[in-house]
Design a protein around this motif. Structure first.
Motif, short mmCIF file in Angstrom:
data_model
loop_
_atom_site.label_atom_id
_atom_site.label_comp_id
_atom_site.label_asym_id
_atom_site.label_seq_id
_atom_site.Cartn_x
_atom_site.Cartn_y
_atom_site.Cartn_z
N ALA A 242 -23.00 81.08 4.02
CA ALA A 242 -22.84 79.65 4.31
C ALA A 242 -21.37 79.37 4.46
O ALA A 242 -20.52 80.04 3.85
N ALA A 243 -21.04 78.35 5.26
CA ALA A 243 -19.66 77.92 5.46
C ALA A 243 -19.67 76.43 5.71
O ALA A 243 -20.60 75.90 6.32
N ALA A 244 -18.63 75.74 5.24
CA ALA A 244 -18.61 74.28 5.38
C ALA A 244 -17.19 73.75 5.38
O ALA A 244 -16.28 74.37 4.82
N GLN A 245 -17.02 72.61 6.01
CA GLN A 245 -15.79 71.83 5.90
C GLN A 245 -16.13 70.51 5.22
O GLN A 245 -17.29 70.09 5.21
N GLY A 246 -15.12 69.85 4.66
CA GLY A 246 -15.38 68.59 4.00
C GLY A 246 -14.16 67.69 3.90
O GLY A 246 -13.08 68.16 3.52
N ALA A 247 -14.32 66.45 4.28
CA ALA A 247 -13.32 65.40 4.05
C ALA A 247 -14.04 64.23 3.40
O ALA A 247 -15.12 63.84 3.85
N ALA A 248 -13.48 63.71 2.34
CA ALA A 248 -14.11 62.61 1.61
C ALA A 248 -13.77 61.27 2.26
O ALA A 248 -12.85 61.16 3.06
N ALA A 249 -14.52 60.25 1.88
CA ALA A 249 -14.22 58.90 2.37
C ALA A 249 -12.83 58.49 1.90
O ALA A 249 -12.45 58.72 0.75
N GLY A 250 -12.05 57.92 2.80
CA GLY A 250 -10.70 57.48 2.45
C GLY A 250 -9.72 58.62 2.25
O GLY A 250 -8.67 58.43 1.64
N GLN A 251 -10.02 59.78 2.78
CA GLN A 251 -9.19 60.98 2.58
C GLN A 251 -7.79 60.81 3.16
O GLN A 251 -7.62 60.31 4.27
N GLU A 252 -6.80 61.22 2.39
CA GLU A 252 -5.44 61.38 2.89
C GLU A 252 -4.97 62.78 2.51
O GLU A 252 -5.69 63.53 1.86
N GLN A 253 -3.76 63.15 2.92
CA GLN A 253 -3.28 64.50 2.68
C GLN A 253 -2.52 64.59 1.35
O GLN A 253 -1.33 64.34 1.28
N MET A 254 -3.25 64.93 0.29
CA MET A 254 -2.71 65.14 -1.05
C MET A 254 -2.06 63.88 -1.63
O MET A 254 -1.35 63.93 -2.61
N THR A 255 -2.29 62.74 -1.01
CA THR A 255 -1.77 61.48 -1.55
C THR A 255 -2.88 60.43 -1.56
O THR A 255 -2.63 59.25 -1.32
N SER A 256 -4.09 60.87 -1.84
CA SER A 256 -5.24 59.95 -1.80
C SER A 256 -5.36 59.18 -3.11
O SER A 256 -6.32 59.32 -3.86
N PRO A 266 -13.06 64.79 -4.44
CA PRO A 266 -14.35 64.56 -3.77
C PRO A 266 -14.55 65.38 -2.50
O PRO A 266 -15.68 65.68 -2.12
N GLU A 267 -13.44 65.76 -1.82
CA GLU A 267 -13.60 66.61 -0.64
C GLU A 267 -14.20 67.96 -1.00
O GLU A 267 -14.99 68.53 -0.24
N ALA A 268 -13.86 68.47 -2.19
CA ALA A 268 -14.48 69.71 -2.66
C ALA A 268 -15.96 69.50 -2.93
O ALA A 268 -16.78 70.40 -2.71
N GLY A 269 -16.30 68.31 -3.40
CA GLY A 269 -17.71 67.99 -3.62
C GLY A 269 -18.51 67.98 -2.34
O GLY A 269 -19.67 68.42 -2.31
N VAL A 270 -17.92 67.49 -1.25
CA VAL A 270 -18.59 67.51 0.06
C VAL A 270 -18.92 68.94 0.45
O VAL A 270 -20.04 69.26 0.88
N VAL A 271 -17.94 69.83 0.31
CA VAL A 271 -18.14 71.24 0.66
C VAL A 271 -19.18 71.88 -0.26
O VAL A 271 -20.06 72.62 0.20
N ALA A 272 -19.08 71.60 -1.55
CA ALA A 272 -20.01 72.20 -2.52
C ALA A 272 -21.45 71.84 -2.19
O ALA A 272 -22.33 72.72 -2.16
N ARG A 273 -21.71 70.58 -1.94
CA ARG A 273 -23.10 70.16 -1.65
C ARG A 273 -23.63 70.87 -0.42
O ARG A 273 -24.80 71.29 -0.39
N ARG A 274 -22.79 71.01 0.60
CA ARG A 274 -23.24 71.66 1.83
C ARG A 274 -23.50 73.16 1.61
O ARG A 274 -24.50 73.71 2.08
N LEU A 275 -22.60 73.83 0.88
CA LEU A 275 -22.78 75.26 0.64
C LEU A 275 -24.03 75.54 -0.18
O LEU A 275 -24.81 76.45 0.16
N TRP A 276 -24.22 74.78 -1.25
CA TRP A 276 -25.41 75.01 -2.08
C TRP A 276 -26.68 74.70 -1.30
O TRP A 276 -27.68 75.43 -1.38
#
Length: 383
Positions: A242-256, A266-276
């Motif tokens: 499995a492979a996935a990308q993920g951006a969370a709502a309101g995502q910025e680059q390390m300054t969210s 939360p972006e890691a959570g997006v990826v986790a849900r998709r992979l599992w």
């Protein structure tokens, strides 16, 4: 088994030496890594018809193709967001292979990140752009470097769970313990203790020197092809389960800092849900975790987002050694290659050839940079 159904696999891995002053151009590093990956797979340059890299890479696909002796290309792609692109390069390659757009795709990343541009130096100049405007909400307040951005999140994480900065030391000690027995690691033969972690100087409180990844010159490459074809090559395939990308709502680059709870990823959570979901696997099925470790707090947060432990419990999880974690030494101990060297370690673990080999590895989780739009992989043994 998700979009791929195990149809694509990593068949070759190759890297340059990891150093602090390569003395070579980034193009030379990229070509060396690509040639090494092809040799590892048992393929010739003429077998390659696709290439994927990062938007931040300075070596264009056609330049690397010329330097490595690769001929015609029918597929080429780039992924944005720094270290968050690592696993997504393999995702792009696997999509191309599964769709029949390309037969053999090389993913690569090469830079002189120590002797050349040092990301840890922070933002010095930014042309007007949407990304630059977003950074304008934090840069004027002195938040100029990745360490300072992550320090805000780390402080919130500690406050949420009633923890002290020493909890981050478990990640640093684990990484350097594995690096100490990995001949390819910059910190080979140099483990650290919790006391040494606690005594290292502040970088951006609550982050100490040993909470921050190193800076490295080097290159890393992989060959992605069909699982069927990979079975005919030199090494057992590392199947892309499995492979996935993920951006969370309101995502910025390390300054969210304005999107809700800053003490989570939360972006890691997006990826986790998709992979599992796509793999049918669960955290208990994972034999080795290769988690992006640019800063130690983000390793703890990722373990929690992926469901390996309860919120606030990751420090204890790492201290108890419940999962072999970054067995190459990670970016804290082996090399900072924007996470690409972690993918190579996952392949070695599945082949049974890692310096710190774990017994009977069937499933490896790999993650990419966090705090930015990110990506992840589940790699499995064939059959």
């Amino acid at each position: 088994m998700g979009a791929f159904g195990g149809r694509a696999a990593i068949a070759g891995i190759g890297a340059t030496e990891f150093s602090k002053n390569s003395g070579r151009s980034e193009l030379a590093l990229a070509a060396e890594a690509v040639r090494a990956a092809l040799d590892d797979a048992g393929l010739a340059p003429g077998d390659v018809d696709g290439m994927v890299t990062f938007t931040m890479d300075t070596s264009p696909e056609i330049g690397v193709a010329r330097a490595a002796g690769i001929g015609e290309l029918s597929f080429f792609s780039r992924v944005h967001y720094g270290g968050g692109a690592a696993c997504a390069t393999v995702l792009q390659a696997a999509l191309a292979v599964a769709a029949g757009v390309a037969r053999a795709v090389v993913c690569y990343r090469a830079f002189n990140e120590r002797s050349g541009r040092r990301f840890g130096a922070g933002v010095r100049h930014r042309e007007p752009s949407a990304e630059g405007v977003a950074l304008g909400w934090s840069l004027p307040f002195g938040l100029l470097t990745p360490a300072s951005w992550v320090a805000v999140q780390a402080s919130r994480y500690l406050h949420l769970h009633g923890l002290e900065p020493e909890v981050f030391g478990h990640v640093a000690v684990t990484a350097r313990r594995y690096a100490a027995t990995n001949p390819a690691a910059y910190f080979h033969g140099r483990p650290v203790t919790l006391a040494e972690h606690a005594a290292s100087r502040w970088i951006a409180e609550p982050l100490r020197l040993l909470d921050c990844c190193q800076e490295t010159d080097g290159g890393q490459a992989f060959v992605v092809t069909s699982t069927e074809r990979a079975r005919t090559l030199r090494h057992p395939p590392a199947v892309i389960t499995a492979a996935a990308q993920g951006a969370a709502a309101g995502q910025e680059q390390m300054t969210s800092f304005y999107r809700g709870e800053p003490g989570r990823l939360p972006e890691a959570g997006v990826v986790a849900r998709r992979l599992w979901r796509d793999s049918g696997l669960r955290p208990s099925d994972i034999d080795v975790g290769i988690l992006y470790d640019h800063f130690t707090p983000h390793v703890l947060m990722q373990l929690e987002e992926f469901g390996f432990c309860a919120p606030g419990g990751a420090g204890e999880f790492v201290a108890a050694d419940r999962l072999p974690l970054n067995t190459h030494g990670g970016q804290l101990g082996e090399a900072y290659l924007h996470g690409m060297n972690g993918i190579a370690e996952a392949v070695r673990q599945l082949r049974g050839s890692a310096a710190n080999q774990v017994a009977d590895v069937a499933h490896v989780l790999v993650t990419a940079g966090t705090g930015v739009p990110t990506s992840g992989l589940l790699l499995g043994a064939d059959g």
